[in-house]
Design a protein around this motif. Structure first.
Motif, mmCIF file in Angstrom:
data_model
loop_
_atom_site.group_PDB
_atom_site.id
_atom_site.type_symbol
_atom_site.label_atom_id
_atom_site.label_comp_id
_atom_site.label_asym_id
_atom_site.label_seq_id
_atom_site.Cartn_x
_atom_site.Cartn_y
_atom_site.Cartn_z
ATOM 1 N N ARG A 145 -1.269 -3.077 24.375
ATOM 2 C CA ARG A 145 -1.636 -4.689 24.372
ATOM 3 C C ARG A 145 -1.777 -5.002 22.862
ATOM 4 N NH1 ARG A 145 -5.320 -6.919 27.173
ATOM 5 N NH2 ARG A 145 -6.310 -5.150 27.917
ATOM 6 N N ALA A 146 -2.873 -4.306 22.379
ATOM 7 C CA ALA A 146 -3.251 -4.761 21.058
ATOM 8 C C ALA A 146 -2.180 -4.780 19.962
ATOM 9 C CB ALA A 146 -4.198 -3.447 20.387
ATOM 10 N N VAL A 147 -1.447 -3.706 20.167
ATOM 11 C CA VAL A 147 -0.009 -3.675 19.163
ATOM 12 C C VAL A 147 0.769 -4.673 19.651
ATOM 13 C CG1 VAL A 147 2.086 -2.420 18.588
ATOM 14 C CG2 VAL A 147 -0.520 -1.323 18.749
ATOM 15 N N LEU A 148 1.248 -5.040 20.773
ATOM 16 C CA LEU A 148 2.029 -6.032 21.293
ATOM 17 C C LEU A 148 1.761 -7.320 20.896
ATOM 18 C CD1 LEU A 148 3.390 -4.557 24.605
ATOM 19 C CD2 LEU A 148 4.640 -4.692 22.560
ATOM 20 N N ILE A 149 0.280 -7.834 21.097
ATOM 21 C CA ILE A 149 -0.059 -9.161 20.623
ATOM 22 C C ILE A 149 -0.343 -9.359 19.318
ATOM 23 C CG2 ILE A 149 -2.307 -10.362 20.825
ATOM 24 C CD1 ILE A 149 -2.828 -9.372 23.831
ATOM 25 N N ASN A 150 -0.368 -8.080 18.425
ATOM 26 C CA ASN A 150 -0.794 -8.124 17.038
ATOM 27 C C ASN A 150 0.528 -7.564 16.397
ATOM 28 O OD1 ASN A 150 -3.264 -9.746 16.830
ATOM 29 N ND2 ASN A 150 -3.803 -7.867 18.142
ATOM 30 N N PRO A 151 1.633 -7.827 16.470
ATOM 31 C CA PRO A 151 2.652 -6.805 15.965
ATOM 32 C C PRO A 151 2.725 -6.683 14.566
ATOM 33 C CG PRO A 151 3.824 -8.952 16.756
ATOM 34 C CD PRO A 151 2.377 -8.964 17.166
ATOM 35 N N VAL A 152 2.490 -7.762 13.742
ATOM 36 C CA VAL A 152 2.597 -7.620 12.294
ATOM 37 C C VAL A 152 1.643 -6.927 11.669
ATOM 38 C CG1 VAL A 152 2.683 -9.014 10.330
ATOM 39 C CG2 VAL A 152 4.137 -9.573 12.079
ATOM 40 N N PRO A 153 0.240 -7.472 11.879
ATOM 41 C CA PRO A 153 -0.951 -6.766 11.461
ATOM 42 C C PRO A 153 -1.032 -5.172 11.715
ATOM 43 C CG PRO A 153 -1.525 -9.051 12.411
ATOM 44 C CD PRO A 153 -0.207 -8.742 12.838
ATOM 45 N N MET A 154 -0.621 -5.070 13.058
ATOM 46 C CA MET A 154 -0.831 -3.653 13.572
ATOM 47 C C MET A 154 0.469 -2.762 12.805
ATOM 48 S SD MET A 154 -3.437 -3.245 15.030
ATOM 49 C CE MET A 154 -3.281 -1.688 15.596
ATOM 50 N N LEU A 155 1.634 -3.327 12.591
ATOM 51 C CA LEU A 155 2.767 -2.409 12.043
ATOM 52 C C LEU A 155 2.057 -2.209 10.251
ATOM 53 C CD1 LEU A 155 5.519 -1.414 11.860
ATOM 54 C CD2 LEU A 155 6.373 -3.600 11.342
ATOM 55 N N ILE A 156 1.658 -3.209 9.693
ATOM 56 C CA ILE A 156 1.134 -3.305 8.463
ATOM 57 C C ILE A 156 0.089 -1.972 8.414
ATOM 58 C CG2 ILE A 156 -0.377 -4.131 6.628
ATOM 59 C CD1 ILE A 156 1.340 -6.703 7.221
ATOM 60 N N TRP A 157 -0.820 -2.148 9.352
ATOM 61 C CA TRP A 157 -2.029 -1.126 9.622
ATOM 62 C C TRP A 157 -1.267 0.455 9.715
ATOM 63 C CZ3 TRP A 157 -6.507 0.477 8.696
ATOM 64 C CH2 TRP A 157 -7.155 1.511 9.363
ATOM 65 N N GLY A 158 -0.236 0.393 10.540
ATOM 66 C CA GLY A 158 0.431 1.475 10.802
ATOM 67 C C GLY A 158 1.048 2.290 9.560
ATOM 68 N N LEU A 159 1.603 1.498 8.465
ATOM 69 C CA LEU A 159 2.348 1.817 7.404
ATOM 70 C C LEU A 159 1.162 2.212 6.474
ATOM 71 C CD1 LEU A 159 4.976 -0.996 7.057
ATOM 72 C CD2 LEU A 159 5.526 1.448 7.233
ATOM 73 N N ILE A 160 -0.022 1.468 6.404
ATOM 74 C CA ILE A 160 -0.933 1.800 5.637
ATOM 75 C C ILE A 160 -1.610 3.035 5.862
ATOM 76 C CG2 ILE A 160 -3.570 1.270 4.929
ATOM 77 C CD1 ILE A 160 -2.764 -1.540 5.312
ATOM 78 N N VAL A 161 -1.723 3.469 7.165
ATOM 79 C CA VAL A 161 -2.182 4.856 7.644
ATOM 80 C C VAL A 161 -1.289 5.896 7.368
ATOM 81 C CG1 VAL A 161 -2.685 6.178 9.717
ATOM 82 C CG2 VAL A 161 -3.543 3.784 9.436
ATOM 83 N N MET A 162 0.034 5.491 7.536
ATOM 84 C CA MET A 162 1.127 6.572 7.313
ATOM 85 C C MET A 162 1.221 6.974 5.759
ATOM 86 S SD MET A 162 3.456 8.796 8.459
ATOM 87 C CE MET A 162 3.663 8.273 10.094
ATOM 88 N N SER A 163 1.184 5.908 4.959
ATOM 89 C CA SER A 163 1.293 5.961 3.656
ATOM 90 C C SER A 163 0.063 6.863 2.809
ATOM 91 C CB SER A 163 1.658 4.713 2.979
ATOM 92 O OG SER A 163 2.509 4.229 3.524
ATOM 93 N N ALA A 164 -1.141 6.151 3.174
ATOM 94 C CA ALA A 164 -2.385 6.888 2.946
ATOM 95 C C ALA A 164 -2.217 8.382 3.036
ATOM 96 C CB ALA A 164 -3.512 6.285 3.227
ATOM 97 N N LEU A 165 -2.216 8.790 4.379
ATOM 98 C CA LEU A 165 -1.846 10.105 4.958
ATOM 99 C C LEU A 165 -0.948 10.791 3.925
ATOM 100 C CD1 LEU A 165 -2.825 9.835 8.604
ATOM 101 C CD2 LEU A 165 -4.128 10.656 6.979
#
Length: 286
Positions: free
Chosen positions: A235-255
């Motif tokens: 639900r957190a991802v579905l309600i906040n798709p853009v911020p959570m997608l950006i967060w996922g990209l940040i996590v993936m890129s940083a790792l």
């Protein structure tokens, strides 16, 4: 000082052992009645909240950098051992998927860092030993089970990567890293391998983002079921798709960046992302 006879001493310790075993059983097989009934509420967040969470993660890292660096030394060491085993068993095509797939188990690996951030939030003195407080959580069994689920997804990713390699560059196994790099980056088959791998890897990453975005901090913070934690994370991802997608990209890129210099970068990347994940959870779930 009272000297007790062996029978009394044995009976008391048998009772203590029984209580301990009962507690372990309760942790591994909790009843539905043991979980919190309150349904976690999910807030809408903005991209600025993701930035704030990252800044808070950097702040926590700066506050306890010696402690978290000591803890996070284990991540590059484990990575190097796995990479060495991959090379030793002639599974060189799995080296890149192994490195890029580390993000799939990152939410579970950072559980101790969430505990440290939670302790700081409560105004407690925090050190590296507090990271092990996660093992005393009422939800430790659920945390481990969810961690095993992510580990299973990681194994599926490695299997998928091997199938992609066999279909594009296989079946021959390259004999060295330079030979493998040349084949991947200078041939059309190699670029096909990269393109398909990135596409399928993105699907795995999205699944893990949906499952693990806030589920581990939630399990640590409240005694909820695995299904509730996963449902709240989705639900957190579905309600906040853009911020959570950006967060996922940040996590993936940083790792990914953290793994490039012989995995040493994970010593800094993991604690920052771990602490930031806790603060992002606090912004999203109430």
């Amino acid at each position: 000082m009272t000297i007790r006879n062996p029978i009394e001493w044995s009976v008391d310790h048998i009772e203590l052992t029984a209580h301990a075993l009962k507690s372990v059983g309760y942790a591994l097989h909790p009843t539905d009645e043991s979980f919190d009934r309150a349904q976690p509420q999910v807030r809408r967040i903005a991209i600025s909240d993701v930035k704030d969470a990252l800044l808070s993660g950097f702040h926590d890292f700066a506050s306890y950098r010696t402690d978290v660096i000591f803890i996070c030394l284990i991540f590059p060491l484990i990575g190097l051992v796995l990479a060495n085993l991959t090379l030793s068993f002639g599974a060189l095509p799995l080296l890149l998927p192994l490195i890029f797939g580390f993000a799939l188990v990152g939410p579970f690996a950072a559980a101790g860092l969430y505990e440290m951030s939670r302790g700081q939030e409560q105004g407690k003195p925090v050190s590296w030993t507090d990271a092990f407080g996660v093992f005393s959580s009422p939800s430790i069994a659920s945390i481990i089970k969810l961690g095993l689920l992510l580990s299973g997804i990681f194994v599926l990713w490695l299997a998928a990567a091997l199938v992609i390699y066999q279909a594009t560059l296989g079946p021959a196994i390259p004999t060295s890293i330079p030979a493998f790099a040349t084949e991947v980056f200078t041939t059309s088959a190699g670029w096909t391998f990269i393109g398909i791998g990135v596409g399928i890897g993105a699907v795995f990453a999205l699944v893990v983002l949906a499952i693990g975005a806030v589920s581990f901090p939630l399990l640590l913070d409240r005694h909820v079921s695995i299904s509730t934690a996963i449902e709240t994370s989705i639900r957190a991802v579905l309600i906040n798709p853009v911020p959570m997608l950006i967060w996922g990209l940040i996590v993936m890129s940083a790792l990914v960046l953290g793994t490039i210099p012989a995995l040493v970068g994970l010593i800094v990347v993991m604690p920052v992302l771990g602490h930031a994940t806790w603060h992002l959870y606090r912004k999203i779930v109430r």
